[in-house]
Design a protein around this motif. Structure first.
Motif, PDB file in Angstrom:
ATOM      1  N   THR A 132      -7.932  20.931  -0.918  1.00  0.00           N
ATOM      2  CA  THR A 132      -8.062  19.491  -1.112  1.00  0.00           C
ATOM      3  C   THR A 132      -7.527  18.772   0.111  1.00  0.00           C
ATOM      4  OG1 THR A 132      -7.524  17.627  -2.572  1.00  0.00           O
ATOM      5  CG2 THR A 132      -5.812  19.275  -2.244  1.00  0.00           C
ATOM      6  N   LYS A 133      -8.027  17.583   0.334  1.00  0.00           N
ATOM      7  CA  LYS A 133      -7.486  16.716   1.385  1.00  0.00           C
ATOM      8  C   LYS A 133      -6.741  15.519   0.804  1.00  0.00           C
ATOM      9  CE  LYS A 133     -11.107  17.806   4.811  1.00  0.00           C
ATOM     10  NZ  LYS A 133     -10.234  18.416   5.829  1.00  0.00           N
ATOM     11  N   ASP A 134      -6.937  15.263  -0.505  1.00  0.00           N
ATOM     12  CA  ASP A 134      -6.389  14.041  -1.103  1.00  0.00           C
ATOM     13  C   ASP A 134      -5.729  14.265  -2.468  1.00  0.00           C
ATOM     14  OD1 ASP A 134      -8.589  14.565  -2.687  1.00  0.00           O
ATOM     15  OD2 ASP A 134      -9.723  12.789  -2.069  1.00  0.00           O
ATOM     16  N   PHE A 135      -5.642  15.498  -2.939  1.00  0.00           N
ATOM     17  CA  PHE A 135      -5.081  15.829  -4.250  1.00  0.00           C
ATOM     18  C   PHE A 135      -5.807  15.107  -5.387  1.00  0.00           C
ATOM     19  CE2 PHE A 135      -1.771  17.264  -1.415  1.00  0.00           C
ATOM     20  CZ  PHE A 135      -1.395  18.463  -1.995  1.00  0.00           C
ATOM     21  N   ARG A 136      -7.081  14.848  -5.148  1.00  0.00           N
ATOM     22  CA  ARG A 136      -7.971  14.344  -6.201  1.00  0.00           C
ATOM     23  C   ARG A 136      -9.235  15.208  -6.275  1.00  0.00           C
ATOM     24  NH1 ARG A 136      -6.678   9.413  -3.758  1.00  0.00           N
ATOM     25  NH2 ARG A 136      -8.760   9.304  -2.842  1.00  0.00           N
ATOM     26  N   HIS A 176      13.734  13.364  -5.848  1.00  0.00           N
ATOM     27  CA  HIS A 176      14.693  13.593  -6.929  1.00  0.00           C
ATOM     28  C   HIS A 176      14.125  13.205  -8.295  1.00  0.00           C
ATOM     29  CE1 HIS A 176      18.487  14.177  -4.451  1.00  0.00           C
ATOM     30  NE2 HIS A 176      17.608  13.791  -3.545  1.00  0.00           N
ATOM     31  N   THR A 177      13.469  12.053  -8.361  1.00  0.00           N
ATOM     32  CA  THR A 177      12.952  11.514  -9.622  1.00  0.00           C
ATOM     33  C   THR A 177      11.427  11.598  -9.604  1.00  0.00           C
ATOM     34  OG1 THR A 177      14.829   9.993  -9.757  1.00  0.00           O
ATOM     35  CG2 THR A 177      12.926   9.541 -11.166  1.00  0.00           C
ATOM     36  N   PHE A 178      10.857  12.274 -10.605  1.00  0.00           N
ATOM     37  CA  PHE A 178       9.427  12.567 -10.610  1.00  0.00           C
ATOM     38  C   PHE A 178       8.739  11.972 -11.834  1.00  0.00           C
ATOM     39  CE2 PHE A 178      11.081  15.680  -7.736  1.00  0.00           C
ATOM     40  CZ  PHE A 178      10.056  15.981  -6.852  1.00  0.00           C
ATOM     41  N   GLN A 179       7.476  11.592 -11.627  1.00  0.00           N
ATOM     42  CA  GLN A 179       6.596  11.161 -12.705  1.00  0.00           C
ATOM     43  C   GLN A 179       5.408  12.117 -12.774  1.00  0.00           C
ATOM     44  OE1 GLN A 179       7.175   8.608 -14.857  1.00  0.00           O
ATOM     45  NE2 GLN A 179       9.161   8.292 -13.847  1.00  0.00           N
ATOM     46  N   LEU A 214      -2.570  23.511 -13.869  1.00  0.00           N
ATOM     47  CA  LEU A 214      -1.786  22.898 -12.791  1.00  0.00           C
ATOM     48  C   LEU A 214      -1.854  21.375 -12.862  1.00  0.00           C
ATOM     49  CD1 LEU A 214      -2.886  25.251  -9.857  1.00  0.00           C
ATOM     50  CD2 LEU A 214      -1.207  25.642 -11.685  1.00  0.00           C
ATOM     51  N   ARG A 215      -0.693  20.741 -12.778  1.00  0.00           N
ATOM     52  CA  ARG A 215      -0.575  19.295 -12.974  1.00  0.00           C
ATOM     53  C   ARG A 215       0.474  18.737 -12.009  1.00  0.00           C
ATOM     54  NH1 ARG A 215      -0.052  17.529 -19.259  1.00  0.00           N
ATOM     55  NH2 ARG A 215       0.493  15.325 -19.093  1.00  0.00           N
ATOM     56  N   ILE A 216       0.205  17.590 -11.441  1.00  0.00           N
ATOM     57  CA  ILE A 216       1.063  17.036 -10.386  1.00  0.00           C
ATOM     58  C   ILE A 216       2.191  16.188 -10.967  1.00  0.00           C
ATOM     59  CG2 ILE A 216       1.147  15.420  -8.440  1.00  0.00           C
ATOM     60  CD1 ILE A 216      -1.640  16.234  -7.677  1.00  0.00           C
ATOM     61  N   ALA A 217       3.397  16.371 -10.414  1.00  0.00           N
ATOM     62  CA  ALA A 217       4.518  15.446 -10.593  1.00  0.00           C
ATOM     63  C   ALA A 217       4.811  14.829  -9.235  1.00  0.00           C
ATOM     64  CB  ALA A 217       5.748  16.179 -11.131  1.00  0.00           C
ATOM     65  N   ARG A 218       5.013  13.510  -9.203  1.00  0.00           N
ATOM     66  CA  ARG A 218       5.125  12.763  -7.941  1.00  0.00           C
ATOM     67  C   ARG A 218       6.491  12.093  -7.812  1.00  0.00           C
ATOM     68  NH1 ARG A 218      -0.230  11.760  -6.174  1.00  0.00           N
ATOM     69  NH2 ARG A 218      -1.783  12.395  -7.748  1.00  0.00           N
ATOM     70  N   SER A 219       6.971  12.019  -6.563  1.00  0.00           N
ATOM     71  CA  SER A 219       8.270  11.400  -6.321  1.00  0.00           C
ATOM     72  C   SER A 219       8.295  10.757  -4.932  1.00  0.00           C
ATOM     73  CB  SER A 219       9.384  12.434  -6.417  1.00  0.00           C
ATOM     74  OG  SER A 219      10.632  11.888  -6.060  1.00  0.00           O
ATOM     75  N   ARG A 220       8.938   9.597  -4.839  1.00  0.00           N
ATOM     76  CA  ARG A 220       9.152   8.958  -3.538  1.00  0.00           C
ATOM     77  C   ARG A 220      10.436   9.448  -2.869  1.00  0.00           C
ATOM     78  NH1 ARG A 220       4.880   6.686  -0.917  1.00  0.00           N
ATOM     79  NH2 ARG A 220       3.491   5.728  -2.453  1.00  0.00           N
ATOM     80  N   ASN A 255       1.024  11.441   1.584  1.00  0.00           N
ATOM     81  CA  ASN A 255       0.967   9.992   1.427  1.00  0.00           C
ATOM     82  C   ASN A 255       2.320   9.404   1.037  1.00  0.00           C
ATOM     83  OD1 ASN A 255      -0.452   7.574   1.556  1.00  0.00           O
ATOM     84  ND2 ASN A 255      -1.039   7.624  -0.608  1.00  0.00           N
ATOM     85  N   GLY A 256       3.374   9.894   1.684  1.00  0.00           N
ATOM     86  CA  GLY A 256       4.710   9.354   1.442  1.00  0.00           C
ATOM     87  C   GLY A 256       5.388   9.842   0.179  1.00  0.00           C
ATOM     88  N   GLU A 257       4.787  10.823  -0.497  1.00  0.00           N
ATOM     89  CA  GLU A 257       5.359  11.340  -1.734  1.00  0.00           C
ATOM     90  C   GLU A 257       5.635  12.835  -1.619  1.00  0.00           C
ATOM     91  OE1 GLU A 257       3.698   8.764  -5.439  1.00  0.00           O
ATOM     92  OE2 GLU A 257       2.277  10.201  -4.579  1.00  0.00           O
ATOM     93  N   VAL A 258       6.633  13.281  -2.370  1.00  0.00           N
ATOM     94  CA  VAL A 258       6.830  14.703  -2.611  1.00  0.00           C
ATOM     95  C   VAL A 258       6.053  15.053  -3.878  1.00  0.00           C
ATOM     96  CG1 VAL A 258       8.485  16.522  -3.154  1.00  0.00           C
ATOM     97  CG2 VAL A 258       9.102  14.730  -1.515  1.00  0.00           C
ATOM     98  N   LEU A 259       5.196  16.050  -3.771  1.00  0.00           N
ATOM     99  CA  LEU A 259       4.389  16.478  -4.910  1.00  0.00           C
ATOM    100  C   LEU A 259       4.853  17.837  -5.401  1.00  0.00           C
ATOM    101  CD1 LEU A 259       0.769  15.583  -3.694  1.00  0.00           C
ATOM    102  CD2 LEU A 259       2.440  14.115  -4.845  1.00  0.00           C
TER     103      LEU A 259
END
Length: 353
Positions: A170-174, A118-121, A109-115, A38-42
């Motif tokens: 998973t198909k949606d990471f939820r 380089h910078t992740f939340q 296991l826990r997700i960090a997200r980035s557009r 969905n446009g993010e690097v996970l």
């Protein structure tokens, strides 16, 4: 070989992750599985949390309790001569040495997200948390393979009966579907190829035994991703070399015109971890075409050499865009970093076998 480490390295450190458990501290956010969605690097982080003991003379060991769905904290006194506490990661009962009795932290296991990659939340909640008896000491070192619109996530499941590899999808990471253990103890470093080859799914894995044999890379095949067989020894140690102590898969294999490129980790006997590569035949991945004589990447930066377990570059997942390989990797069993390399340079560096 030109290596461009990201200026933001390390991208994620324990300080960037709020503990999920009250009274715990995060001591590691590392060895993440990598995906694009969905446009993010996970980054699917292995987050290791340790209970903070109110008594400096007591070490606490967290254990997931299947019956009540929470954690039990086992108390071990530091002056209890039945235990060896010299390794801060484990509690070893001397009469059972070298097998450990407990871990001093619990991983999930826990997700960090980035557009921008380089910078992740970091998400507030875990994506995958221990949930059954084969995971009571935690779940570790995930890898992610996308096949069609489904992401297959597999990880080391740790319990008193050993360390095996379990699978969820998973198909949606939820929403997560659990598929059980696909490689029994003791096995780690599983990597599933991103497409069928000759009508079969293939996976790399790293079985170990206490009788004979060494921690080396094997190949298995499957009709359905759940049941694996026709196991073949693929890649061995090279004593005295950078990968003479142990080896294991790192990134999900990358399909190139020359073959399947696998970025794997190798360690010396004194536990210095580097990254190398091996090239496998496109139509028969049991055939090794070429391999790194020297490491492609080794611990050089301070954050790679110092940490919870120093001198570690641990390849985790790669995103390929043209000739650029963005290789996300764990550092010092503590944090996550990324470096960019040339795909062509990696391929050209390999020596035929």
């Amino acid at each position: 070989m030109k290596i461009e480490r990201y200026e933001q390295n390390p991208l994620i450190t324990p300080a960037d992750v709020k503990p999920y458990h009250d009274g715990f501290e995060v001591i590691g956010a590392f060895n993440a599985g990598i995906a694009e969605y969905n446009g993010e690097v996970l980054m699917l982080l292995r987050v290791a949390e340790r209970p903070v003991s109110p008594d400096p003379n007591i070490v606490l060991a967290p254990v997931y309790n299947v019956d009540h769905g929470g954690l039990d904290l086992i108390e071990i006194r530091k002056d209890d001569d039945r235990y060896d506490l010299s390794d801060p990661r484990v509690i070893v009962r001397k009469e059972n040495a070298p097998a450990f009795e407990y871990l001093t932290s619990l991983s999930y296991l826990r997700i960090a997200r980035s557009r921008d990659g380089h910078t992740f939340q970091v998400d507030e909640q875990p994506l995958v948390y221990p949930s059954q008896s084969l995971e009571i000491f935690g779940i570790e070192d995930p890898r992610i393979t996308q096949i069609g619109d489904t992401y297959y996530i597999y990880f080391s499941a740790v319990s008193p009966v050993g360390i095996g590899e379990s699978l969820v999808s998973t198909k949606d990471f939820r929403n997560i579907t659990h598929h059980g253990m696909i490689f029994g103890p003791d096995n780690k470093d599983v990597l599933i190829f991103p497409e069928k080859i000759g009508g079969k799914y293939y996976a790399l894995h790293r079985p170990t035994t206490k009788s004979c044999g060494r921690p080396e890379i094997w190949l298995a095949e499957s009709d359905n991703l759940l049941y694996w067989g026709n196991h073949k020894h693929l890649l061995g140690l090279r004593p005295g070399n950078w990968d003479g102590g142990r080896i294991g898969g790192g990134a999900v294999p990358i399909k190139t015109e020359r073959g399947w490129l696998e970025l794997y980790h190798g360690a010396t006997k004194d536990h210095r971890y580097c990254m190398g590569a091996v090239l496998l035949d496109l139509n028969d991945p049991s055939k090794v075409i070429a391999r790194s004589d020297r490491p492609i990447m080794e611990p050089e930066a301070d954050y790679e050499r110092q940490g919870f377990f120093g001198e570690v570059v641990f390849s985790c997942g790669a995103l390929v865009r043209g000739d650029t390989v963005a290789m996300y990797y764990g550092v010092s069993d503590t944090s996550m970093a990324c470096a960019e390399l040339s795909l062509q340079e990696i391929l050209d560096s390999l020596q035929p076998v």
